[in-house]
Design a protein around this motif. Structure first.
Motif, short mmCIF file in Angstrom:
data_model
loop_
_atom_site.label_atom_id
_atom_site.label_comp_id
_atom_site.label_asym_id
_atom_site.label_seq_id
_atom_site.Cartn_x
_atom_site.Cartn_y
_atom_site.Cartn_z
N GLN A 118 22.83 24.91 47.57
CA GLN A 118 23.29 25.78 46.50
C GLN A 118 24.24 26.84 47.04
OE1 GLN A 118 20.30 27.26 43.73
NE2 GLN A 118 18.76 26.01 44.76
N HIS A 119 25.20 27.23 46.19
CA HIS A 119 26.13 28.30 46.53
C HIS A 119 26.00 29.41 45.49
CE1 HIS A 119 27.84 24.75 48.50
NE2 HIS A 119 28.41 25.57 49.35
N TYR A 120 26.01 30.64 45.99
CA TYR A 120 25.97 31.80 45.09
C TYR A 120 27.10 32.74 45.48
CZ TYR A 120 24.70 36.47 43.54
OH TYR A 120 24.75 37.74 43.01
N THR A 121 27.98 33.04 44.52
CA THR A 121 29.14 33.92 44.75
C THR A 121 28.88 35.28 44.14
OG1 THR A 121 30.61 32.00 44.69
CG2 THR A 121 31.62 34.18 44.43
N ALA A 122 29.11 36.33 44.93
CA ALA A 122 28.95 37.71 44.46
C ALA A 122 30.22 38.49 44.76
CB ALA A 122 27.75 38.38 45.13
N VAL A 123 30.61 39.38 43.83
CA VAL A 123 31.77 40.24 44.06
C VAL A 123 31.46 41.72 43.81
CG1 VAL A 123 33.49 38.46 43.65
CG2 VAL A 123 32.65 39.82 41.73
N LEU A 124 30.33 42.04 43.19
CA LEU A 124 30.05 43.43 42.82
C LEU A 124 29.15 44.14 43.84
CD1 LEU A 124 29.67 43.56 38.94
CD2 LEU A 124 31.65 44.07 40.37
N PRO A 125 29.28 45.49 43.91
CA PRO A 125 28.51 46.27 44.87
C PRO A 125 27.22 46.85 44.31
CG PRO A 125 30.21 47.65 43.94
CD PRO A 125 30.36 46.29 43.29
N ASN A 126 26.86 46.54 43.06
CA ASN A 126 25.82 47.32 42.38
C ASN A 126 24.81 46.49 41.60
OD1 ASN A 126 27.93 46.61 40.56
ND2 ASN A 126 27.23 48.20 39.13
N THR A 127 24.53 45.26 42.02
CA THR A 127 23.49 44.49 41.33
C THR A 127 22.12 44.97 41.80
OG1 THR A 127 23.14 42.67 42.90
CG2 THR A 127 25.05 42.51 41.42
N PRO A 128 21.06 44.72 41.02
CA PRO A 128 19.71 45.09 41.46
C PRO A 128 19.29 44.38 42.75
CG PRO A 128 19.73 44.71 39.09
CD PRO A 128 21.07 44.26 39.60
#
Length: 238
Positions: A118-128
């Motif tokens: 699985q691949h998970y892409t994140a770009v934000l600095p403020n998720t829980p």
């Protein structure tokens, strides 16, 4: 990769929209006139793993987001309901209002994590889910070092698909955001940046005085094919 069951059957490509006022002729020194880039990161989970969407205008409308440019900062996350066995993952989703008056550069950090196919892409600095947050910011300095959380729970950072890119908004009217999604054997991978080491999975995201009119995605490879229904470009600006 198995498609979402809610996907429409016929898609010719991605739809491009321009937010804000009617576009005007290109001018030297022009820049985004809206103060905030409101970036909504919506993550869904299903039998195909994780799927991240930041665009408001893919053909797969049940998974679209509230990403926009505005003079008002968004404070409430806007995500489509999902469907076909896919549900929202609030721990990995968030909205961030980037104040474009705070600096010249939008420094986008794309952090991609991998676990058991699985691949998970994140770009934000403020998720829980703080271990998977990124260093995306607005600054007068162009970032040159990638900033990604360490991951965890069996997920590790995949450097070949991760990168940081600094978009100079001081002399450009549009942030042309290209979201490219590839699919293989029931899995999905989303990329936003044009400069990862895994060049066959890069996108056309750029800052420009002109609005892009076509989606720009590299072809993928290794059994991964472009998934047009979840891919889209969006000229953010006016």
């Amino acid at each position: 990769m198995r498609r979402f069951s809610v996907i429409a059957t016929a898609v010719a490509g991605a739809i491009g929209l321009t937010l804000g006022s009617t576009a005007v002729a290109e001018q030297p020194g022009a820049r985004l006139t809206e103060r905030y880039l409101n970036l909504h990161q919506c993550v869904f989970v299903g039998s195909g793993g994780h799927y991240t969407n930041v665009q408001p205008n893919t053909a797969n409308t049940a998974f679209n987001t509230g990403t926009n440019v505005s003079n008002t900062p968004d404070t409430v996350l806007s995500c489509g309901p999902g469907g076909g066995g896919w549900r929202a993952a609030p721990a990995n989703s968030a909205v961030k209002a980037f104040d474009l008056t705070a600096g010249r550069y939008l420094n986008v950090h794309q952090c991609v994590y991998f676990s058991a196919g699985q691949h998970y892409t994140a770009v934000l600095p403020n998720t829980p889910n703080v271990n998977f947050n990124t260093g995306t910011n607005v600054s007068n300095t162009a970032d040159t070092k990638l900033n990604c959380g360490p991951g965890g729970g069996g997920w590790r950072l995949l450097l070949a698909n991760s990168a940081v890119e600094s978009f100079d908004l001081a002399d450009n009217r549009y942030l042309n955001l290209h979201q490219c999604v590839w699919t293989s054997s029931g899995q999905y991978y989303m990329g936003l940046l044009p400069n990862t080491p895994n060049a066959n999975f890069n996108t056309g995201t750029n800052a420009s005085r002109a609005a892009d009119t076509t989606l720009n995605c590299r072809p993928g490879g290794g059994g991964w094919a472009l998934d047009h229904i979840n891919s889209a470009y969006h000229p953010l600006g006016s």
